[in-house]
Design a protein around this motif. Structure first.
Motif, PDB file in Angstrom:
ATOM      1  N   ALA A 185       0.838  -1.158  -0.045  1.00 24.13           N
ATOM      2  CA  ALA A 185       0.045  -0.020  -0.063  1.00 24.13           C
ATOM      3  C   ALA A 185       0.864   1.257  -0.130  1.00 24.13           C
ATOM      4  O   ALA A 185       0.632   2.144  -0.675  1.00 24.13           O
ATOM      5  CB  ALA A 185      -1.044  -0.061   1.260  1.00 24.13           C
ATOM      6  N   TYR A 186       2.015   1.210   0.729  1.00 23.37           N
ATOM      7  CA  TYR A 186       2.926   2.275   0.823  1.00 23.37           C
ATOM      8  C   TYR A 186       3.640   2.460  -0.739  1.00 23.37           C
ATOM      9  O   TYR A 186       3.512   3.671  -1.112  1.00 23.37           O
ATOM     10  CB  TYR A 186       3.962   2.004   1.706  1.00 23.37           C
ATOM     11  CG  TYR A 186       5.270   2.797   1.636  1.00 23.37           C
ATOM     12  CD1 TYR A 186       5.218   4.270   2.297  1.00 23.37           C
ATOM     13  CD2 TYR A 186       6.416   2.702   1.014  1.00 23.37           C
ATOM     14  CE1 TYR A 186       6.170   5.212   2.125  1.00 23.37           C
ATOM     15  CE2 TYR A 186       7.540   3.339   0.954  1.00 23.37           C
ATOM     16  CZ  TYR A 186       7.379   4.816   1.534  1.00 23.37           C
ATOM     17  OH  TYR A 186       8.409   5.626   1.434  1.00 23.37           O
ATOM     18  N   ARG A 187       3.834   1.460  -1.288  1.00 26.44           N
ATOM     19  CA  ARG A 187       4.566   1.528  -2.739  1.00 26.44           C
ATOM     20  C   ARG A 187       3.315   2.248  -3.457  1.00 26.44           C
ATOM     21  O   ARG A 187       3.888   3.076  -4.473  1.00 26.44           O
ATOM     22  CB  ARG A 187       4.900   0.305  -3.115  1.00 26.44           C
ATOM     23  CG  ARG A 187       6.235  -0.171  -2.761  1.00 26.44           C
ATOM     24  CD  ARG A 187       6.928  -1.328  -3.538  1.00 26.44           C
ATOM     25  NE  ARG A 187       6.005  -2.504  -3.517  1.00 26.44           N
ATOM     26  CZ  ARG A 187       5.980  -3.555  -2.906  1.00 26.44           C
ATOM     27  NH1 ARG A 187       6.873  -3.846  -2.176  1.00 26.44           N
ATOM     28  NH2 ARG A 187       5.113  -4.548  -3.150  1.00 26.44           N
ATOM     29  N   ALA A 188       2.241   1.894  -3.690  1.00 33.98           N
ATOM     30  CA  ALA A 188       1.193   2.381  -4.274  1.00 33.98           C
ATOM     31  C   ALA A 188       0.892   3.752  -4.001  1.00 33.98           C
ATOM     32  O   ALA A 188       0.677   4.384  -5.132  1.00 33.98           O
ATOM     33  CB  ALA A 188      -0.192   1.636  -4.089  1.00 33.98           C
ATOM     34  N   HIS A 189       0.989   4.118  -2.752  1.00 33.50           N
ATOM     35  CA  HIS A 189       0.546   5.568  -2.657  1.00 33.50           C
ATOM     36  C   HIS A 189       1.992   6.365  -2.916  1.00 33.50           C
ATOM     37  O   HIS A 189       1.768   7.437  -3.799  1.00 33.50           O
ATOM     38  CB  HIS A 189       0.661   5.972  -1.150  1.00 33.50           C
ATOM     39  CG  HIS A 189       0.669   7.163  -0.356  1.00 33.50           C
ATOM     40  ND1 HIS A 189      -0.750   7.860  -0.820  1.00 33.50           N
ATOM     41  CD2 HIS A 189       1.497   7.865   0.069  1.00 33.50           C
ATOM     42  CE1 HIS A 189      -0.430   9.057  -0.348  1.00 33.50           C
ATOM     43  NE2 HIS A 189       0.670   9.317   0.204  1.00 33.50           N
TER      44      HIS A 189
END
Length: 159
Positions: A33-37
């Motif tokens: 989720a961090y990477r997507a953000h």
């Protein structure tokens, strides 16, 4: 304590607890989720970078050095803004070890960007060239480190 004040204190305590819990939940979000953000942050800057690069090429063909320099300065400023946004994004616990290297390089690049912009703003041409040379030495390893942790929109796709 009056009943009204007691209620205000209880409501305030609940609000503080909810805000703290939301912050902790955001920090504990998983690494994907961090990477997507973070990829989303970088993707949001890419169209502007591409537009400015095209305008710079047009200005260079037309011999308009003022426009070229203005666009280049805007790119430097946007790069710094993007870097600061990425640096301020909380890294979840499961990604801290992976992101340590890229974030250290990003911090170095942002510091170098600040020095480059300061030299340009001061009209120091030799200082600007020197700082720009140092910045260019950081950019390739930074892009590679972003790519290695799955942040291609901050790395190779943004070149």
């Amino acid at each position: 304590m009056s009943p009204v004040r007691a209620r205000i204190c209880v409501v305030s305590a609940i609000a503080v607890t909810l805000v703290a819990a939301a912050g902790a939940a955001a920090a504990d979000a998983n690494f994907s989720a961090y990477r997507a953000h973070v990829n989303g942050i970088c993707r949001s800057y890419t169209p502007r970078f591409k537009s400015l690069e095209a305008d710079m090429a047009k200005a260079q063909r037309a011999g308009n050095s003022h426009r070229f320099a203005e666009d280049f300065g805007t790119i430097l400023g946007l790069s710094l803004a993007q870097g600061v946004r990425v640096e301020k994004t909380l890294v979840p616990a499961d990604g801290r070890a992976q992101m340590a290297g890229p974030l250290r390089l990003l911090h170095s690049a942002d510091s170098q960007l600040r020095r480059t912009i300061a030299a340009a703003s001061a009209g120091d041409q030799s200082g600007f060239k020197s700082q720009l040379t140092k910045l260019s030495k950081i950019s390739a390893p930074l892009n590679h480190s972003f790519d290695a942790v799955g942040l291609q929109d901050c790395g190779s796709r943004q070149q």
